[in-house]
Scaffold this motif. Structure first.
Motif, short mmCIF file in Angstrom:
data_model
loop_
_atom_site.label_atom_id
_atom_site.label_comp_id
_atom_site.label_asym_id
_atom_site.label_seq_id
_atom_site.Cartn_x
_atom_site.Cartn_y
_atom_site.Cartn_z
N LEU A 146 0.86 -1.18 0.00
CA LEU A 146 0.00 0.00 0.00
C LEU A 146 0.90 1.23 0.00
O LEU A 146 1.75 1.37 0.87
N ILE A 147 0.69 2.11 -0.99
CA ILE A 147 1.55 3.29 -1.14
C ILE A 147 0.70 4.42 -1.71
O ILE A 147 -0.27 4.18 -2.44
N SER A 148 1.05 5.66 -1.38
CA SER A 148 0.27 6.79 -1.88
C SER A 148 0.52 6.99 -3.37
O SER A 148 1.56 6.62 -3.91
N ASP B 131 -6.09 11.40 2.73
CA ASP B 131 -4.66 11.57 2.49
C ASP B 131 -3.92 10.32 2.98
O ASP B 131 -3.59 10.21 4.16
N LEU B 132 -3.69 9.38 2.06
CA LEU B 132 -3.04 8.13 2.42
C LEU B 132 -1.62 8.37 2.92
O LEU B 132 -1.17 7.71 3.85
N ASN C 111 2.29 8.16 7.27
CA ASN C 111 3.32 8.85 8.05
C ASN C 111 3.12 8.67 9.55
O ASN C 111 4.08 8.63 10.31
N ASN C 112 1.89 8.58 9.97
CA ASN C 112 1.58 8.52 11.40
C ASN C 112 1.33 7.11 11.92
O ASN C 112 1.18 6.92 13.12
N GLN D 162 -12.93 9.63 11.74
CA GLN D 162 -12.09 10.49 10.90
C GLN D 162 -12.13 10.06 9.44
O GLN D 162 -12.17 10.89 8.52
N LEU D 163 -12.15 8.75 9.21
CA LEU D 163 -12.13 8.21 7.85
C LEU D 163 -13.53 8.08 7.25
O LEU D 163 -13.67 7.78 6.07
N GLY D 164 -14.55 8.26 8.08
CA GLY D 164 -15.92 8.12 7.60
C GLY D 164 -16.34 6.69 7.35
O GLY D 164 -17.15 6.41 6.46
N VAL D 165 -15.80 5.76 8.16
CA VAL D 165 -16.08 4.34 7.91
C VAL D 165 -16.62 3.63 9.15
O VAL D 165 -16.56 2.41 9.24
N ARG D 166 -17.16 4.40 10.09
CA ARG D 166 -17.65 3.78 11.33
C ARG D 166 -18.67 2.69 11.04
O ARG D 166 -18.63 1.61 11.65
N GLU D 167 -19.59 2.94 10.12
CA GLU D 167 -20.63 1.95 9.82
C GLU D 167 -20.06 0.68 9.20
O GLU D 167 -20.58 -0.41 9.42
N ASN D 168 -18.96 0.82 8.44
CA ASN D 168 -18.34 -0.35 7.81
C ASN D 168 -17.62 -1.22 8.84
O ASN D 168 -17.65 -2.45 8.77
N ILE D 169 -16.97 -0.56 9.80
CA ILE D 169 -16.32 -1.31 10.88
C ILE D 169 -17.37 -2.00 11.74
O ILE D 169 -17.21 -3.15 12.18
N TYR D 170 -18.47 -1.29 12.00
CA TYR D 170 -19.58 -1.88 12.77
C TYR D 170 -20.10 -3.13 12.07
O TYR D 170 -20.31 -4.17 12.72
N PHE D 171 -20.30 -3.04 10.77
CA PHE D 171 -20.76 -4.18 9.97
C PHE D 171 -19.84 -5.39 10.18
O PHE D 171 -20.30 -6.51 10.45
N CYS D 172 -18.52 -5.16 10.04
CA CYS D 172 -17.56 -6.26 10.16
C CYS D 172 -17.58 -6.89 11.55
O CYS D 172 -17.57 -8.12 11.69
N LEU D 173 -17.62 -6.07 12.58
CA LEU D 173 -17.58 -6.60 13.94
C LEU D 173 -18.92 -7.21 14.35
O LEU D 173 -18.95 -8.21 15.08
N TYR D 174 -20.02 -6.65 13.88
CA TYR D 174 -21.33 -7.22 14.21
C TYR D 174 -21.41 -8.66 13.70
O TYR D 174 -21.79 -9.57 14.45
N TYR D 175 -21.05 -8.86 12.44
CA TYR D 175 -21.17 -10.22 11.89
C TYR D 175 -20.08 -11.15 12.41
O TYR D 175 -20.30 -12.36 12.54
#
Length: 357
Positions: free
Chosen positions: A109-111, A188-189, A194-195, A268-281
């Protein structure tokens, strides 16, 4: 008895008693077909076939990373930000060893800003874009394939190099420039890398990987795509091993993936619902108290709605299959195909044709 054993017994279509789990050939075949090698090793550690495969996979991973050492040395020396994702890195972080996930390539994975620098290094290291046919011969991609991938996908065609005379004697590097599947996300990948970058040793080779929290986000987004893309679902099915990756990556790194930090980064990334989906299932399989708390705190209305739908574009389609039935490939295939429009079928056929060139 652990709940995931009951779940595996249910989705494997075993007709035997669950008490026979460790001697049930139907369950054993299901674990093999779904590449649950960590779980297989736990219950069938003395299985000769399994030990031969794990030994082969470990040697193959070692061969790939040794062959890619020049690439990583130059990336590290030049201070270029990148991380290795999936494959051996995910296996080591989730399962403690590099060889519990089958690996045929190395994912970087690279910018986009640093992509040209990486491509120059790949050229210096004699890697070329192409594919290997069934006879083990290198082939160049067609001009049409290059145009299609550059214009219609987020992918970059893989780079290969011959490293020995065996049929699988190629190093393949798969290059990724985003962790998302759509263009309308401002992200900003390079700043993300960097962090959130650490060094890791894989087979004696010094590589960079994302920190545990970053790796968890990357893994969930990758797996979310695989569990929701109609094209990938038809190719690979609804893969149970993806939920095992998520479970063990979190449970085995729980001290460095706090729920609050996970929520903050997902927001921050706007993906809370996607993470919820993964952990719920994931928790539908494991019924784990720790995962349950994460699911409760990650909950959003949007995430809850996602549970009943599939598709990675703006148009979502409602599942008519239960979660358990989604693991039955023929049922899954029938549901998805019946709900494809004629235009979607044409686009999917184009994608299939391009993948063959």
């Amino acid at each position: 008895m652990t709940f995931e054993k009951q779940f595996i017994h249910a989705v494997s279509n075993s007709t035997n008693s669950i008490d026979d789990f460790e001697t049930d050939s139907t369950i054993l075949n299901f674990l093999w077909e779904n590449k649950l090698f960590y779980y297989l090793n736990f219950f069938y550690g003395k299985n000769l076939k399994l030990n031969l495969f794990l030994d082969y996979n470990k040697r193959y991973i070692n061969k790939m990373f040794l062959a890619a050492n020049g690439v990583f040395e130059k990336l590290n020396k030049q201070g270029i930000q990148y991380v290795v994702i999936k494959g051996a890195v995910l296996s080591k972080l989730a399962y403690g060893e590099i060889h519990y996930r089958p690996s045929i390539d190395i994912d970087i994975l690279i910018s986009k800003q640093d992509l040209k620098k990486l491509e120059e290094i790949l050229c210096q290291e004699n890697l070329k874009q192409g594919y290997v046919d069934e006879k083990g011969h290198f082939n160049n991609f067609t001009r049409e394939r290059h145009i299609y991938v550059n214009c219609c996908t987020h992918q970059i065609l893989p780079y290969l190099k011959k490293i020995d005379n065996t049929i699988d004697g190629y190093l393949m590097l798969d290059i990724n420039t985003t962790i998302f599947w759509k263009n309308d996300i401002k992200f900003d990948l390079k700043d993300f890398l960097n962090n959130r970058t650490n060094y890791m040793d894989i087979c004696g080779i010094k590589i960079k990987c994302a920190d545990h929290l970053g790796n968890f986000i990357i893994t969930c987004l990758h797996h979310y795509k695989n569990l929701n893309s109609e094209f990938l679902l038809l190719q690979n099915g609804f893969c149970i091993n993806l939920f095992f990756d998520i479970f063990y990556l979190l449970i085995n790194n729980i001290k460095t993936i706090s729920c609050n930090n996970l929520i903050d980064l997902a927001e921050q990334l706007g993906v809370r619902e996607n993470i919820y989906f993964c952990l719920y299932y994931t928790n539908q399989i494991f019924r784990n108290d720790i995962i349950e708390k994460y699911v409760e705190q990650l909950y959003t209305t949007k995430g809850n709605i996602l549970l009943d739908y599939y598709g990675i574009g703006k148009l979502k389609k409602k599942w008519h299959l239960s979660f358990v039935d989604r693991f039955q490939y023929e049922k899954l295939k029938m549901e998805i195909i019946q709900n494809l429009s004629e235009d979607e079928k044409r686009k999917m056929q184009t994608m299939n044709n391009m993948l063959k060139r």
